[in-house]
Design a protein around this motif. Structure first.
Motif, PDB file in Angstrom:
ATOM      1  N   GLY A  62       0.782  -1.230   0.000  1.00  0.00           N
ATOM      2  CA  GLY A  62       0.000   0.000   0.000  1.00  0.00           C
ATOM      3  C   GLY A  62       0.811   1.275   0.000  1.00  0.00           C
ATOM      4  N   LYS A  63       2.126   1.195  -0.075  1.00  0.00           N
ATOM      5  CA  LYS A  63       2.954   2.394  -0.097  1.00  0.00           C
ATOM      6  C   LYS A  63       2.909   3.028  -1.480  1.00  0.00           C
ATOM      7  N   GLU A  64       2.702   4.357  -1.518  1.00  0.00           N
ATOM      8  CA  GLU A  64       2.542   5.062  -2.784  1.00  0.00           C
ATOM      9  C   GLU A  64       3.846   5.732  -3.220  1.00  0.00           C
ATOM     10  N   TYR A  65       4.054   5.756  -4.547  1.00  0.00           N
ATOM     11  CA  TYR A  65       5.217   6.402  -5.146  1.00  0.00           C
ATOM     12  C   TYR A  65       4.732   7.235  -6.330  1.00  0.00           C
ATOM     13  N   ASP A  66       5.264   8.439  -6.472  1.00  0.00           N
ATOM     14  CA  ASP A  66       4.940   9.278  -7.625  1.00  0.00           C
ATOM     15  C   ASP A  66       5.505   8.624  -8.881  1.00  0.00           C
ATOM     16  N   MET A  67       4.637   8.380  -9.872  1.00  0.00           N
ATOM     17  CA  MET A  67       5.053   7.675 -11.080  1.00  0.00           C
ATOM     18  C   MET A  67       6.168   8.409 -11.818  1.00  0.00           C
ATOM     19  N   ASN A  68       6.193   9.729 -11.714  1.00  0.00           N
ATOM     20  CA  ASN A  68       7.196  10.517 -12.429  1.00  0.00           C
ATOM     21  C   ASN A  68       8.512  10.635 -11.669  1.00  0.00           C
ATOM     22  N   LYS A  69       8.528  10.146 -10.427  1.00  0.00           N
ATOM     23  CA  LYS A  69       9.745  10.265  -9.619  1.00  0.00           C
ATOM     24  C   LYS A  69      10.343   8.904  -9.276  1.00  0.00           C
ATOM     25  N   ILE A  70       9.822   7.867  -9.904  1.00  0.00           N
ATOM     26  CA  ILE A  70      10.332   6.524  -9.642  1.00  0.00           C
ATOM     27  C   ILE A  70      11.697   6.352 -10.302  1.00  0.00           C
ATOM     28  N   THR A  71      12.657   5.902  -9.543  1.00  0.00           N
ATOM     29  CA  THR A  71      13.960   5.544 -10.101  1.00  0.00           C
ATOM     30  C   THR A  71      14.036   4.027 -10.230  1.00  0.00           C
ATOM     31  N   THR A  72      14.998   3.580 -10.989  1.00  0.00           N
ATOM     32  CA  THR A  72      15.153   2.144 -11.191  1.00  0.00           C
ATOM     33  C   THR A  72      15.410   1.429  -9.873  1.00  0.00           C
ATOM     34  N   LYS A  73      16.241   2.028  -9.049  1.00  0.00           N
ATOM     35  CA  LYS A  73      16.582   1.401  -7.771  1.00  0.00           C
ATOM     36  C   LYS A  73      15.350   1.252  -6.886  1.00  0.00           C
ATOM     37  N   ILE A  74      14.531   2.305  -6.836  1.00  0.00           N
ATOM     38  CA  ILE A  74      13.309   2.245  -6.030  1.00  0.00           C
ATOM     39  C   ILE A  74      12.371   1.174  -6.572  1.00  0.00           C
ATOM     40  N   TYR A  75      12.237   1.139  -7.892  1.00  0.00           N
ATOM     41  CA  TYR A  75      11.317   0.176  -8.502  1.00  0.00           C
ATOM     42  C   TYR A  75      11.739  -1.262  -8.211  1.00  0.00           C
ATOM     43  N   GLU A  76      13.050  -1.506  -8.230  1.00  0.00           N
ATOM     44  CA  GLU A  76      13.549  -2.859  -7.970  1.00  0.00           C
ATOM     45  C   GLU A  76      13.192  -3.340  -6.571  1.00  0.00           C
ATOM     46  N   GLU A  77      13.139  -2.409  -5.637  1.00  0.00           N
ATOM     47  CA  GLU A  77      12.900  -2.785  -4.247  1.00  0.00           C
ATOM     48  C   GLU A  77      11.414  -2.901  -3.918  1.00  0.00           C
ATOM     49  N   MET A  78      10.552  -2.503  -4.846  1.00  0.00           N
ATOM     50  CA  MET A  78       9.115  -2.574  -4.599  1.00  0.00           C
ATOM     51  C   MET A  78       8.599  -3.994  -4.794  1.00  0.00           C
ATOM     52  N   GLU A  79       7.590  -4.364  -4.015  1.00  0.00           N
ATOM     53  CA  GLU A  79       6.994  -5.693  -4.115  1.00  0.00           C
ATOM     54  C   GLU A  79       5.697  -5.620  -4.916  1.00  0.00           C
ATOM     55  N   GLN A  80       5.707  -6.251  -6.096  1.00  0.00           N
ATOM     56  CA  GLN A  80       4.540  -6.353  -6.971  1.00  0.00           C
ATOM     57  C   GLN A  80       3.810  -5.010  -7.132  1.00  0.00           C
ATOM     58  N   PRO A  81       4.440  -4.051  -7.784  1.00  0.00           N
ATOM     59  CA  PRO A  81       3.826  -2.718  -7.927  1.00  0.00           C
ATOM     60  C   PRO A  81       2.621  -2.711  -8.857  1.00  0.00           C
ATOM     61  N   ARG A  82       1.702  -1.784  -8.580  1.00  0.00           N
ATOM     62  CA  ARG A  82       0.541  -1.536  -9.431  1.00  0.00           C
ATOM     63  C   ARG A  82       0.585  -0.074  -9.888  1.00  0.00           C
ATOM     64  N   HIS A  83       0.110   0.185 -11.108  1.00  0.00           N
ATOM     65  CA  HIS A  83       0.162   1.528 -11.691  1.00  0.00           C
ATOM     66  C   HIS A  83      -1.248   2.129 -11.705  1.00  0.00           C
ATOM     67  N   PHE A  84      -1.482   3.128 -10.870  1.00  0.00           N
ATOM     68  CA  PHE A  84      -2.782   3.799 -10.802  1.00  0.00           C
ATOM     69  C   PHE A  84      -2.713   5.141 -11.528  1.00  0.00           C
ATOM     70  N   PHE A  85      -3.633   5.352 -12.465  1.00  0.00           N
ATOM     71  CA  PHE A  85      -3.750   6.657 -13.108  1.00  0.00           C
ATOM     72  C   PHE A  85      -4.589   7.555 -12.205  1.00  0.00           C
ATOM     73  N   THR A  86      -4.116   8.786 -11.974  1.00  0.00           N
ATOM     74  CA  THR A  86      -4.849   9.722 -11.122  1.00  0.00           C
ATOM     75  C   THR A  86      -5.454  10.875 -11.914  1.00  0.00           C
ATOM     76  N   VAL A  87      -4.762  11.347 -12.938  1.00  0.00           N
ATOM     77  CA  VAL A  87      -5.265  12.436 -13.781  1.00  0.00           C
ATOM     78  C   VAL A  87      -5.101  12.031 -15.239  1.00  0.00           C
ATOM     79  N   GLN A  88      -6.181  12.153 -16.011  1.00  0.00           N
ATOM     80  CA  GLN A  88      -6.108  11.850 -17.437  1.00  0.00           C
ATOM     81  C   GLN A  88      -6.596  13.056 -18.227  1.00  0.00           C
ATOM     82  N   SER A  89      -5.719  13.511 -19.111  1.00  0.00           N
ATOM     83  CA  SER A  89      -5.995  14.697 -19.920  1.00  0.00           C
ATOM     84  C   SER A  89      -6.103  14.276 -21.377  1.00  0.00           C
TER      85      SER A  89
END
Length: 689
Positions: free
Chosen positions: A619-646
């Motif tokens: 349940g820990k949230e990460y800004d999709m635009n600020k994710i680095t490779t290192k952070i992503y590697e350490e995440m467990e089964q991430p999900r991608h939620f869209f919050t704003v669609q233009s």
């Protein structure tokens, strides 16, 4: 006729200066005509999704080779049709899944021989000129006319008009030009005088005209399924995110002391372990070392240099699933590291002659975490995946005209890739090693959707689980299954993050076949396999229409799938804009939406942008635009939620009428473990079961 806005003969500026997103947008603008052409080959939505996806990737890869003297549209269509032909080789897919929704004439069109179907499609679906068709299909203009006539005649016969027409041969060849009003006045007068006096030609021409009109009307009613382009956009976006990630770290084993190695040589000569000890001492790349120790490949050390950048091909490991090329790149002038990107600047000159067409190379991201790539600032070790060989041996003519300079950001371990051009050519000898296949024949259900575990493939380069997903339930569909690991012979094999792929050969349109890649086992015998599931990525059908009115005040809200969604903005302009959002992530049913904007002008293309967050299993949230490779590697089964669609609607003051949501995607976590017994599949020398 589905005729899109004509392109400039040169490469459109938006594509010339942007990345793959602009290519996706081009395909979106032309999706109706391209979908109709794809349907004429495949007759299956999932296969057409794969067609669009592969065509987008291929156009992006080949873009540096595009010549401005060629029409961009013709160039893209040549790639699109080539992939259509490859995917249509499986004739079992010719029965359409949409047979109830399209007129009979379109199904008869699908049965035409390839050249006739292509000429008719490019004429009445795409609206190409005679010369453009001739250029694209590499035939003469006269042959185009002949194919157009014979195609219409075949279509007429298939529609049950009969074959009793006996028009005059001399005038039959003028039918199409006359109906399309391309005859010069003297020829037109002569033709009409003949038709007036010839009953056979009257009947022949009238029936042909009726078929032409019916075919055109059927095309006009042709519609792209809801959410179609959205699925492809998500696949491309997901792939782009993966490109920015790296493989898991590998810990390098310690090097055996030289004195022990010398003693072991004498024992190894007689015990059969010499090669293992030899490569332990002499090969630094741990992954390549394992292949060499298992005798599934050999050292090559082929070298080429351009502009002070030297590429060394260290080894080629090949089997029935792929051809792995291990390489080393050294910058002899500066302290730069370079990698090879299989999708940009890499070409196999003899690919069609020696490699299996209906397979697709795997992607490997830059691995800057590997210890070996942190020893020298000017040397990088990597690998690329190519298609498997058709025969047991072959020589791969590899041409590289671009490498990627890796620019690391010390603050967050993020890696940018900057292309640099050069010329490196190799002829790589390759020997393909055999694989062992086991039938599994296990049927289960995941989230209420039937799933089959079909086959286990023990290949030298990977362990592969082939599985099938039933797609007869459109209301709830599994797009992909993510696995944690396989247990084979008491060994746990980790799933490859980039190794889930769609299989070309699809014998049953009700089942979609995939392959998941795991670490290689280097063993050929097993009696049982345990499959550990991680998650499923679902498409849920759930329709809702929200009226839009630019004259009203915004924001406004509406309920969907248990969430409150806000329409922040509806603005008419050049372009018109619709923005909607939902920042509430906790317990949200959907991750992304399938939707389109209905306008008062009818169908309209859309250009979209989005913001979002990534949420891990805890349940820990990460800004999709600020994710680095290192952070992503350490995440467990991430999900991608869209919050704003233009959404932007290109054109002059296009008026949005409604937001039509057709469904959404979501991830469900699993902890299922399935034990399956194996049955060896015996093949003859030709590879036939």
């Amino acid at each position: 006729m589905i005729i899109p806005v004509k392109n400039n003969p040169i490469l459109p500026v938006t594509i010339r200066v942007k990345d793959i997103e602009s290519i996706v947008n081009w395909f979106e603008q032309h999706q109706r005509s391209l979908y109709a052409i794809g349907w004429s080959y495949l007759g299956n939505q999932r296969k057409i999704e794969e067609l669009f996806y592969l065509a987008i990737l291929q156009v992006h890869k080949e873009l540096p080779r595009f010549k401005s003297s060629t029409s961009f549209e013709i160039w893209v269509l040549s790639i699109f049709i080539h992939i259509c032909r490859e995917l249509s080789l499986n004739k079992s897919l010719q029965a359409s899944e949409e047979s109830d929704s399209h007129q009979k004439i379109f199904h008869e069109f699908q049965k035409l021989i390839e050249k006739e179907r292509e000429v008719l499609g490019l004429t009445y679906i795409r609206g190409l000129s005679k010369d453009e068709k001739a250029q694209l299909l590499q035939v003469s203009s006269e042959q185009v006319k002949e194919l157009l006539l014979s195609g219409l005649q075949s279509l007429r016969n298939g529609m049950g008009y009969g074959e009793h027409y006996h028009g005059c041969n001399e005038y039959q060849k003028l039918y199409v030009d006359y109906l399309e009003r391309n005859l010069e006045r003297p020829a037109k007068i002569d033709f009409e005088m003949h038709i007036y006096h010839c009953q056979d030609c009257q009947e022949d021409l009238a029936a042909l005209q009726e078929v032409m009109v019916g075919f055109t009307e059927a095309i006009e009613k042709f519609r792209v399924p809801d959410g179609f382009i959205g699925n492809i956009k998500e696949r491309v976006a997901q792939r782009e995110r993966h490109i920015q990630q790296k493989n898991n770290k590998r810990k390098r084993n310690g090097i055996i002391a030289a004195s022990i190695f010398v003693l072991a040589i004498f024992a190894g000569i007689f015990s059969g372990v010499f090669s293992k000890l030899y490569y332990t001492w002499t090969e630094e790349n741990q992954e390549l070392r394992a292949f060499l120790q298992e005798d599934v490949g050999e050292r090559l050390n082929l070298e080429a240099e351009s502009g002070g950048v030297k590429i060394k091909i260290k080894s080629a490991i090949a089997d029935d699933t792929q051809t792995l090329i291990f390489y080393e790149i050294e910058d002899s002038k500066e302290n730069n590291q370079y990698m090879i990107n299989i999708d940009d600047g890499v070409f196999i000159e003899n690919e069609r002659e020696i490699m299996v067409a209906n397979t697709f190379p795997r992607y490997f991201p830059p691995d800057t975490e590997m210890e070996l790539n942190n020893k020298e600032k000017n040397i990088y070790h990597g690998k690329i995946s190519l298609r498997p060989l058709k025969e047991d041996t072959g020589k791969v003519k590899l041409k590289i005209n671009k490498v990627m300079k890796l620019k690391r950001n010390p603050s967050d371990s993020y890696v940018n890739m900057v292309p640099e051009e050069g010329e490196w050519n190799f002829e790589i000898p390759v020997t393909k090693k055999p694989s062992t296949e086991y039938a599994l024949n296990e049927k289960i259900e995941l989230e209420g959707v039937p799933v089959r575990l079909d086959k286990l493939i023990l290949a030298p380069t990977a362990t592969i689980l082939q599985y099938s997903i039933n797609n007869e339930q459109p209301a709830k569909r599994i797009e992909i299954i993510n696995f944690n690991d396989l247990e084979v012979n008491n060994k746990f094999l980790k799933a490859d993050l980039y190794g889930n792929s769609y299989v070309h050969n699809q014998p049953d349109i009700n089942w979609s076949i995939f392959q998941a890649n795991f670490e290689p086992l280097f063993e050929k015998e097993t009696n049982e396999v345990k499959v550990q599931f991680g998650s499923v990525y679902l498409s849920i059908e759930d329709h809702k229409t929200i009226k839009l009115d630019a004259s009203k005040e915004y924001p406004q809200t509406f309920k969907y799938a248990g969430s409150t969604i806000t329409i922040n903005k509806v603005e008419i302009g050049q372009p018109s804009t619709v923005i909607f959002s939902n920042h509430e992530i906790k317990n949200r049913a959907y991750e992304s939406l399938h939707y389109f904007i209905e306008t008062e002008q009818g169908e309209n293309s859309m250009e979209g942008d989005y913001e979002g967050v990534i949420v891990d299993k805890n349940g820990k949230e990460y800004d999709m635009n600020k994710i680095t490779t290192k952070i992503y590697e350490e995440m467990e089964q991430p999900r991608h939620f869209f919050t704003v669609q233009s959404v932007k609607l290109p054109g002059n003051k296009v008026i949005p009428k409604s937001l039509d949501i057709t469904g959404y995607n979501t991830t469900k976590y699993l902890d299922d473990v399935v034990e399956v017994e194996t049955e060896l599949i015996v093949k003859d020398k030709a590879g036939t079961q």
